[in-house]
Write an enzyme that holds these catalytic residues in place. Structure first.
Site, PDB file in Angstrom:
ATOM      1  N   HIS A   5      -2.997  10.605  -3.195  1.00  0.00           N
ATOM      2  CA  HIS A   5      -1.557  10.444  -3.335  1.00  0.00           C
ATOM      3  C   HIS A   5      -1.108   9.249  -4.280  1.00  0.00           C
ATOM      4  CE1 HIS A   5      -1.600   7.264  -0.683  1.00  0.00           C
ATOM      5  NE2 HIS A   5      -2.043   7.692   0.314  1.00  0.00           N
TER       6      HIS A   5
HETATM    7  P1  TYD Z   1      -1.604   8.443   4.700  1.00  0.00           P
HETATM    8  O1  TYD Z   1      -0.733   7.345   4.027  1.00  0.00           O
HETATM    9  O2  TYD Z   1      -1.550   9.691   4.370  1.00  0.00           O
HETATM   10  O3  TYD Z   1      -3.106   7.917   4.871  1.00  0.00           O
HETATM   11  P2  TYD Z   1      -4.257   7.912   3.588  1.00  0.00           P
HETATM   12  O4  TYD Z   1      -3.567   7.801   2.476  1.00  0.00           O
HETATM   13  O5  TYD Z   1      -5.027   6.693   4.005  1.00  0.00           O
HETATM   14  O6  TYD Z   1      -5.119   8.963   3.917  1.00  0.00           O
HETATM   15  O7  TYD Z   1      -1.120   8.016   6.269  1.00  0.00           O
HETATM   16  C1  TYD Z   1      -1.543   8.804   7.285  1.00  0.00           C
HETATM   17  C2  TYD Z   1      -0.346   9.009   8.341  1.00  0.00           C
HETATM   18  O8  TYD Z   1       0.048   7.711   8.952  1.00  0.00           O
HETATM   19  C3  TYD Z   1       0.780   9.686   7.802  1.00  0.00           C
HETATM   20  O9  TYD Z   1       1.226  10.266   8.785  1.00  0.00           O
HETATM   21  C4  TYD Z   1       1.829   8.380   7.625  1.00  0.00           C
HETATM   22  C5  TYD Z   1       1.450   7.540   8.705  1.00  0.00           C
HETATM   23  N1  TYD Z   1       1.542   6.050   8.119  1.00  0.00           N
HETATM   24  C6  TYD Z   1       2.371   5.280   8.781  1.00  0.00           C
HETATM   25  O10 TYD Z   1       3.122   5.576   9.849  1.00  0.00           O
HETATM   26  N2  TYD Z   1       2.626   3.691   8.394  1.00  0.00           N
HETATM   27  C7  TYD Z   1       1.811   3.406   7.313  1.00  0.00           C
HETATM   28  O11 TYD Z   1       1.887   2.297   7.056  1.00  0.00           O
HETATM   29  C8  TYD Z   1       1.125   4.288   6.962  1.00  0.00           C
HETATM   30  C9  TYD Z   1      -0.008   3.669   5.603  1.00  0.00           C
HETATM   31  C10 TYD Z   1       0.622   5.402   7.257  1.00  0.00           C
END
Ligand code: TYD
Length: 132
Positions: free
Chosen positions: A50
C-alpha cells in the site's frame, strides 16, 4: 535520486550493551504520533502493499531483518533492513512492500499520523492513477 532514504541511528554503547535513540529534534523529520511494531511474521508472508497520502514513516528492524521495496510508480528499489541502527524514511505517496522477514524480525515503525484507514491506497492501480 534514490527512493531509499536511510537514516542512521547510532548506538550509544557502553560496557552494559547498546542503546539506540530516535528523536524528532535530531534525526526524525516529523512529529511522532504513533509507534507500532510487526513481529512473529509467519514464513513466506509478505506485508505492506500500500501507499499513504499523508503519512510519513520510519521503519527499523530492531531485531532480525526484512527486505523492503519502495516504488514511486516509475521506479522500484529495494533495501535490506538488517540493523537496529538503520532507519528507512518512507515519505508520502510511495508504494511499500515488506518481504523475507527473518524469524526473529521485529520491525518498528515511527509514524507521523494516527491510524487512519482512509489515508491508505491499497490498490497498485489506484496508486498509479493517483500519480497521473
Ligand atoms: P496494515 O497497515 O494493513 O499492515 P501492513 O501494512 O503491515 O501489512 O494493518 C493491518 C491491520 O492492522 C489493519 O486491519 C489495520 C490495523 N492497524 C491498526 O489498527 N493500527 C495501526 O497502527 C496499524 C499500522 C494497523
Amino acid at each position: 535520486m534514490s527512493l531509499i532514504k536511510i537514516i542512521n541511528f547510532p548506538s550509544i554503547g557502553d560496557d552494559r550493551g547498546s542503546l539506540v535513540a530516535m528523536e524528532t529534534i535530531d534525526k526524525v523529520p516529523f512529529e511522532i504520533k504513533r509507534v507500532y511494531f510487526i513481529l512473529d511474521t509467519l514464513k513466506n508472508v509478505s506485508r505492506g502493499f500500500h501507499a499513504h497520502k499523508q503519512l510519513k514513516q520510519i521503519a527499523i528492524c530492531v531485531s532480525g531483518k526484512c527486505r523492503m521495496i519502495i516504488d514511486d510508480g516509475k521506479n522500484r528499489e529495494e533495501v535490506w533492513l538488517d540493523s537496529p541502527n538503520k532507519g528507512l524514511l518512507i515519505e508520502t505517496n510511495l508504494w511499500r512492500e515488506m518481504h523475507d522477514f527473518s524469524e526473529d524480525c521485529v520491525l518498528l515503525v515511527l509514524a507521523s499520523e494516527h491510524y487512519n484507514e482512509s489515508d491508505y491506497i491499497r490498490s497498485y492501480d489506484d496508486f498509479k492513477k493517483m500519480l497521473d
